[in-house]
Scaffold this active site. Structure first.
Site, short mmCIF file in Angstrom:
data_model
loop_
_atom_site.label_atom_id
_atom_site.label_comp_id
_atom_site.label_asym_id
_atom_site.label_seq_id
_atom_site.Cartn_x
_atom_site.Cartn_y
_atom_site.Cartn_z
N GLU A 111 10.67 -9.20 -4.49
CA GLU A 111 11.33 -7.90 -3.93
C GLU A 111 12.90 -8.21 -3.69
OE1 GLU A 111 7.14 -6.40 -1.64
OE2 GLU A 111 8.71 -7.49 -0.59
N SER A 167 0.88 -1.24 -0.03
CA SER A 167 0.14 -0.04 -0.01
C SER A 167 0.78 1.37 -0.14
CB SER A 167 -0.90 -0.07 1.33
OG SER A 167 -0.18 -0.14 2.70
N LYS A 214 6.32 1.30 11.41
CA LYS A 214 7.30 0.08 11.02
C LYS A 214 8.60 0.26 11.88
CE LYS A 214 4.02 -0.80 7.88
NZ LYS A 214 4.20 -0.61 6.47
N GLY A 253 4.75 -9.06 4.01
CA GLY A 253 3.31 -8.99 4.20
C GLY A 253 2.29 -9.15 3.24
N GLY A 254 2.67 -8.69 1.90
CA GLY A 254 1.95 -8.64 1.03
C GLY A 254 2.35 -9.98 -0.16
N GLY A 260 8.43 -0.78 0.38
CA GLY A 260 8.02 -0.55 1.68
C GLY A 260 8.57 -1.90 2.71
N ALA A 261 8.23 -1.78 3.99
CA ALA A 261 8.46 -2.58 5.03
C ALA A 261 7.59 -2.94 5.83
CB ALA A 261 9.88 -2.40 5.39
N ASP A 262 7.44 -3.92 6.73
CA ASP A 262 6.74 -4.45 7.58
C ASP A 262 7.35 -4.05 8.88
OD1 ASP A 262 4.49 -5.73 5.93
OD2 ASP A 262 6.23 -7.28 5.43
C1 5RP Z 1 5.12 -6.85 0.25
C2 5RP Z 1 5.90 -6.17 1.32
C3 5RP Z 1 5.27 -4.59 1.85
O1 5RP Z 1 6.50 -3.84 1.43
C4 5RP Z 1 5.38 -4.69 3.07
O2 5RP Z 1 4.41 -5.65 3.47
C5 5RP Z 1 4.61 -3.32 3.77
O3 5RP Z 1 3.42 -2.99 2.99
P1 5RP Z 1 2.51 -1.71 3.25
O4 5RP Z 1 3.09 -0.73 2.47
O5 5RP Z 1 1.13 -2.22 2.56
O6 5RP Z 1 2.30 -1.64 4.65
O7 5RP Z 1 7.16 -6.56 1.86
O8 5RP Z 1 5.56 -8.13 0.10
#
Ligand code: 5RP
Length: 223
Positions: free
Chosen positions: A103, A30, A121, A96-97, A82-84
Site C-alpha cells: 500500500e 473491505s 475511523k 489491518g489487512g 481505506g484506513a484503520d
Molecule cells: C489493509 C488496510 C486497510 O485499508 C485497512 O485495514 C482498512 O480496512 P477496512 O476497509 O476493511 O476497514 O490498510 O492493509
C-alpha cells in the site's frame, strides 16, 4: 445506516476521482472491495489498475479489470484505499489487512491518495487501533522489546494459530498502548529500526482527500 452501507457509499463516491483512460491505484480491505465492485461498472473506460495485494488483484481480475505490475507504470494519478484510523491532518494508521508495505509503495507512486472510510475511523490522535508493523521474522523478539521501551505492547499477528505470513513473506507485529502525537517523527524513527519492513503510520504518504461515510452522507475532507 450500517457500517457496511457507509463503506458502499464511500466506495461508490471514489469513482468521481477516476479519470477515463488511466490506470488506478487500488488498496486493500473491505471498504476498497466496495470501490472495486463499483469500478467494475467503468471497466471499459479505464486502462486498468495497480493493486496493493494478492486479494485485491484477484478481485479486480475476477471482475475483468486488467492489473498491471507497479514496475510497468511510471505514475498513477490516484490511489484509492481505506484506513484503520485517519486524523485531521490526513495522517493514517493502515495495515489491518496486512497489506501495508505494498500500500505504501503504490501510494508513493500516486499523485493523490483518496482515503475512503466510515466515520468510525476518524480520530483526533492516532494510536487507539493496534499499529501494524511488517517485520523480518528474525527481528521479532528484538522489535517487541524496542516497542516495550516506548511503552507499547507488541504482539505477533497470528492466523489459524501460526504467525501470519504477508504477501511479501514477512510477519506482522500489532502494537497497542501508543499515542502517536507526531506521526512524521514516529514514522521516520520506526522505519529505520533494523528488521522493520514497513510501519503502518502513513504520514509521508498521507491522504490528500478523505471521503468519510457519515449518517448524513459522504463528507469530503481535503488536507
Ligand atoms: C489493509 C488496510 C486497510 O485499508 C485497512 O485495514 C482498512 O480496512 P477496512 O476497509 O476493511 O476497514 O490498510 O492493509
Amino acid at each position: 445506516m450500517t457500517q457496511d452501507e457507509l463503506k458502499t457509499l464511500v466506495g461508490q463516491a471514489a469513482l468521481r476521482y477516476v479519470e477515463p483512460h488511466t490506470i488506478v491505484g487500488v488498496g486493500t480491505g473491505s471498504t476498497v472491495n466496495k470501490f472495486i465492485d463499483a469500478l467494475a461498472a467503468m471497466k471499459d473506460q479505464i486502462t486498468g489498475a495497480v493493486s496493493s495485494s494478492v486479494a485485491s488483484t484477484e478481485r479486480l481480475q475476477a471482475l475483468g479489470i486488467r492489473v498491471f505490475d507497479s514496475n510497468e507504470v511510471d505514475e498513477l494519478a490516484v490511489y484509492v484505499d481505506g484506513a484503520d484510523e485517519i486524523d485531521p491532518a490526513g495522517c493514517m494508521i493502515k495495515g489491518g489487512g496486512a497489506a501495508l508495505t505494498r500500500e505504501k509503495i503504490v501510494a508513493a507512486q500516486s499523485g493523490q491518495f483518496i482515503c475512503i472510510a466510515d466515520e468510525s475511523k476518524w480520530v483526533q490522535v492516532l494510536g487507539a487501533f493496534a499499529l501494524p508493523v511488517e517485520i523480518i521474522p528474525m527481528a521479532s523478539a528484538h522489535l517487541i522489546r524496542q516497542f516495550a521501551f516506548m511503552g507499547g505492547q507488541a504482539r505477533l499477528r497470528l492466523k489459524d494459530g501460526v504467525p501470519l505470513v504477508t504477501d511479501n513473506g514477512q510477519h506482522i507485529l500489532d502494537v497497542t498502548g501508543l499515542k502517536i502525537t507526531k506521526p512524521h517523527g514516529f514514522e521516520a524513527m520506526v522505519s529505520q529500526w533494523p528488521g522493520v519492513v514497513t510501519v503502518g503510520v502513513f504520514a509521508f504518504q498521507k491522504a490528500n482527500v478523505c471521503l468519510l461515510g457519515t449518517a448524513q452522507g459522504v463528507k469530503t475532507i481535503k488536507f
